[in-house]
Design a protein around this motif. Sequence first.
Motif: not given
Lengths: 383, 465
Positions: A94-103, A150-156, A365-375
Amino acid sequence: MGAVQKWAYTSVLVGSLLLFLVWLFGSLIEGRIELPRNPVLVPTAAFGLLVLLQVLLRTSAYPYASWQEWLKFLACGLVLFLLSACIRSREERRLVVGALLLVGFLAAFMGILQSFTVPGKVYWVIPVEGTPFGPYGNRNHFAGLMEMVIPMSFGLLLSGSVRREHHPFLIFLAVLMCSALILSGSRAGILAFVFELIFFAVLIVMVRLSDRWLPYVPIILLLFGGALYWLGLHPVLARVETLKGIGTDPSYQSRLATARDTLRMFQTHPIVGFGLGTYAEVFPAYNSQVDEGHWVHAHNDYVELLAETGLFGAACVGAFLWFLFRRGFQRVSHTSRGRSVISGALVGILGLLVHSLADFNLHIPANALVFFVLVSLVSAPES
Amino acid sequence: MVLSIPRGTQTASTTSEGTTRPQQSPGDDPQDWIVIPIRSLPLRLVLFLAIVLLASWIGRKAIRELAAERLAQTATIKNLQEAIRRVPSNAEYHHVLAQVLEGSMEETDWKRAVAEYESATKLNPHNAFYWLTLARAYEVAERIDEARHAVERASQADPSQPLVAWQVANFQVRHGNWEEALRQFRVVLSGSRTDPQLGQAVFDLAWRGTQNNRMILNLVIPSNSPVAFGYMNFLLEKGRLDEALEAWHHIALDRLGIRASVVFPLFDALIKAHRVDEAEQLWKQVVTQLQFADVSFNNRNLIVDGSFESDILNGGFDWRFTPEEHVELQFDSIASHGGTRSLSIAFDGQENIDYNHLFQLVPVQPDTHYRFRGWMRAEQITTDSGPHFEITDLYAPSTAALLVAGEPVIGSSNWQEISLEFRTGAETRVVRIALVRPASHKIDNKIQGRLWIDDLSLQAVPLTE
């Protein structure tokens, strides 16, 4: 955040190396190394090895460029590994998801504010050619970030793990990011988002993800419609209207021709490709369009991957996606813990993969990072 | 060191999501880890140091590359040399250093520049501009064969880039290889955003170098590009009418939408050269391509659009007009004699105009009797010099050009038919039918009022009539 300059990815690389050393140090202090049994790590490592060999054996058309791409890939790979190794509990997830949502929130808020105050400048001061939006120099890459978050917010929202009094904030977040995505005017981004919504709906129904979704739909739709009306829909509608004539759109025709030329490029070096990161250097020799511009990317990550890494690279990526989606669907179908969040991550990944048919988000780079975080959220083992 | 891979145990699943209680997946082992115990302290130290060294090496290399990039942004010889020392595999640093050295007057720097260009092309042989700059350096050093090879490599590396093609073409021109130069000019012209001035430069260079229109058309001018019209007009400006016609025939009209106005310079050049038959053929092609509905080649009426039902093309054999400050021309759909509209000409009473600004060229046969007919309506036309039609022989000297003139229209009148007959001379091929109003010589000479004209026709009249 949307920076593509060397300082941006060098700082990420150095940061990820340091974090890796910290993890290693901690592991060695405990006297044992715990490697996550994450199936996507193997094809990721294989891909990294392929690119490294392209550099060391000088099979790359321009080894320096391939080396730069390997460094970026190393940073993403380390992030994937560290998250797989360190996300052990639901709270950490949830911390990771929270960080993503903050970004996502910051980028969306900034994007909307910027578009009404100083459009054409990133952070209100940096002039950028083209169509910047938010912290990105290109609105399509901003849309890529929104598609993933966005889908992370729906998921949460659907997970039931967030207290009811926080739901209005989550809804506000979702509406804000959706509005920013639409306002960016990225046609491919909007299409990918529509695809995500359909896929999410299918998931909810097929695996009976949650029965909490129904009340949220009219609320979100109402707020979303109101936000768009307030922000001004006409320029966006005009942009989306162009999708009607997409078949004759010169940009679309040009990208089709580029994709065809890129496949010809692949046919010349089908086994290992020309080398990761060499597209911009090699493609001009295959470009059939007389063009004063310069194609830095194919605007289709799949054909570009084929041309740069050949069948070996494609096999690694194919295996990566196979393991990822197999793991993801298994968890969504069977696992009770956090499956809504996993669904959100899966949908976000899928959205970006759809968008990659027409753009090069994974080279940002930023999008690739977020992608791998989701992975990592989807594939990391659970304790 | 023992590698142990413990298997997880099944645990009871609980959920707070949904109403169903799905089972845990068999493959979803809670202890999904590969645990590698490393009990030996020296081994731990060695492993940690090894990985620290590797990570440090990678991180340091990345930071050095970043520092080199910063240095290279200030492109001095010293900075670039330092950047190259840190990152020798970056071709761009070698290329920029070579360019800086080229700017120096020292011969040793020149030699170093060539060496640096060579390094850039060795590190990245796919960059066309690296090869072009190397070719230029070789050329200055009079190493022509090597320059030629470098130019070929540039062309192979980026065959579709107009900027590359321009430089390659110029090299080929300098060394007399015209056929290859023309092929490269084609790429230059095919660029979608070709600068018109660049197009003119290409035409000029190609023409001066070869004087061979057929060769230029075949190798340089794409038949389905607006560039072809530019070349056609270039030839007209040079007074090369036959070559311009050849260029016109080279254009693939079925694949290229045209505007009539791009063809009018050729048309006027043919008329000026008394090549009326060719002008007529050209006119037929243009109106067929534009589907100009009001032109029927089977019609006995030789006047094009005598009823003013179509928009005026302002060239060719259609109506032509020159805007005049004190005269307003407009279509009038209320006051018309036949069809849906007429042409109204309004004089504002501010000027003693010598008006001759509305006319049409009509191809005719020599020694033939013609009848001109039309309808005119007037409203409060003032002064003693009113507007009327004049028909003149386009090719006759001005003193003998007039074939027939109508009566001036003054005051107000409803629709009145005018009919003028004339006979063409032995050399007459084109007549000019114009609405004229000569300047008045009286004190009250500023013409005011409105005139309408409609249903104009010109037909050959058999001698028996």
